[in-house]
Enzyme design. Sequence first.
Site, PDB file in Angstrom:
ATOM      1  N   ASP A 124       0.807  -1.391  -0.047  1.00  0.00           N
ATOM      2  CA  ASP A 124      -0.080  -0.051  -0.144  1.00  0.00           C
ATOM      3  C   ASP A 124       0.638   1.310   0.019  1.00  0.00           C
ATOM      4  OD1 ASP A 124      -1.336  -2.167   1.132  1.00  0.00           O
ATOM      5  OD2 ASP A 124      -2.979  -1.026   1.721  1.00  0.00           O
ATOM      6  N   GLU A 167      -4.119   1.644  -3.357  1.00  0.00           N
ATOM      7  CA  GLU A 167      -5.749   2.305  -2.739  1.00  0.00           C
ATOM      8  C   GLU A 167      -5.403   3.260  -1.820  1.00  0.00           C
ATOM      9  OE1 GLU A 167      -7.697   0.150   0.306  1.00  0.00           O
ATOM     10  OE2 GLU A 167      -6.046   0.482   1.574  1.00  0.00           O
ATOM     11  N   ASN A 168      -4.165   3.802  -1.448  1.00  0.00           N
ATOM     12  CA  ASN A 168      -3.975   4.816  -0.346  1.00  0.00           C
ATOM     13  C   ASN A 168      -2.990   5.782  -0.882  1.00  0.00           C
ATOM     14  OD1 ASN A 168      -3.529   2.264   1.774  1.00  0.00           O
ATOM     15  ND2 ASN A 168      -4.984   3.490   2.141  1.00  0.00           N
ATOM     16  N   HIS A 172     -10.427   1.343   0.209  1.00  0.00           N
ATOM     17  CA  HIS A 172     -10.495   2.622  -0.237  1.00  0.00           C
ATOM     18  C   HIS A 172     -10.753   2.976  -1.682  1.00  0.00           C
ATOM     19  CE1 HIS A 172      -9.727   3.685   3.779  1.00  0.00           C
ATOM     20  NE2 HIS A 172      -8.698   2.833   4.074  1.00  0.00           N
ATOM     21  N   HIS A 228      -6.455  -8.405  -0.052  1.00  0.00           N
ATOM     22  CA  HIS A 228      -6.618  -7.264   0.805  1.00  0.00           C
ATOM     23  C   HIS A 228      -7.585  -7.443   1.938  1.00  0.00           C
ATOM     24  CE1 HIS A 228      -5.607  -2.553   1.081  1.00  0.00           C
ATOM     25  NE2 HIS A 228      -6.823  -2.514   1.335  1.00  0.00           N
ATOM     26  N   HIS A 287      -3.124  -4.206   3.222  1.00  0.00           N
ATOM     27  CA  HIS A 287      -4.198  -3.689   3.917  1.00  0.00           C
ATOM     28  C   HIS A 287      -3.829  -3.227   5.482  1.00  0.00           C
ATOM     29  CE1 HIS A 287      -8.265  -2.253   5.318  1.00  0.00           C
ATOM     30  NE2 HIS A 287      -8.187  -3.261   6.474  1.00  0.00           N
ATOM     31  N   HIS A 307      -0.716  -2.672   6.661  1.00  0.00           N
ATOM     32  CA  HIS A 307       0.185  -1.707   6.357  1.00  0.00           C
ATOM     33  C   HIS A 307       1.499  -2.198   7.293  1.00  0.00           C
ATOM     34  CE1 HIS A 307      -2.097   1.983   4.821  1.00  0.00           C
ATOM     35  NE2 HIS A 307      -2.576   0.826   4.333  1.00  0.00           N
TER      36      HIS A 307
END
Length: 272
Positions: A8, A39-40, A68, A152, A177, A179
């Site tokens: 991510d 996604e981030n 997200h 994820h 996901h 992190h």
Amino acid sequence: MNILFIGDVVGSPGRAAVKALLPKVRQAHDVDFVIVNAENSAGGSGITPRTARDLFQSGCDVLTSGDHVWRRPEVVDLLNSNPAILRPANFPAATPGRGSGVYRSAAGPSVGVVCLLGRVFVDAMVASPFHSAQEEIGALKKETPIVIVDIHAEATSEKVAMGWFLDGEVTAVLGTHTHIPTADERILPKGTAYITDVGMTGPYDSVIGRSKDKIIERFLTGMPTRFELGKKDVALCGVVVEVDGTSGRALSIHRIREPLPEAVEDAQDPDG
Ligand SMILES: [Fe+2]
Ligand SMILES: [Fe+2]
């Protein structure tokens, strides 16, 4: 061949890390194909045309996503126009974009990529990622023996179960996901590479990417706070999977963590 999977990417610090460090990682590990969870990538939540462009220009081949993905509405056009950007495959069929694809690699063999979203503590409304995995993988394997799955998900149990479920069916099951990198990378008995979470690419002087003071305040008061991104201790995290291009089996998996030497502060970045 060697496939690099990057976890991510969080906001402008994460994108800066990919831009600065990917050439070095690519050379050091003889990388042929790069998958990144994006996604981030926009301000810590969502994907925009600018953040996607940054990652492609830095050398990423495919962008995956997760819970997200809808945070920035611009992503709908991106998903509809660029087959190298994936939303979770187990979203309803009517949602924009696609959850898997087959892509050409620099080394020759094509690479299938599947993006799946967990249900435990994430989104109980989506379809079973296990059933979706079976459907998507069956279709991809008609085109290539090399299939990489981004699971994820929040719960380690759901991710570990997915690894065992797909052992021997795919090249790798790689978690995103949460992190935080986990230390359980291995090759499962039937030849699938597995790790519960590859870790984020972003600021580790933070709480999973966000300013630690704001998050602690939230835990202390229970009140909503405006989260900001962390800025320091930025690192690129991921795994390199060595693949037998003929069988699609994984030969090895190892974690990488490359620190970005300088702090990142880009207040001018409109997409964060
Ligand atoms: Fe997520
Ligand atoms: Fe994330």
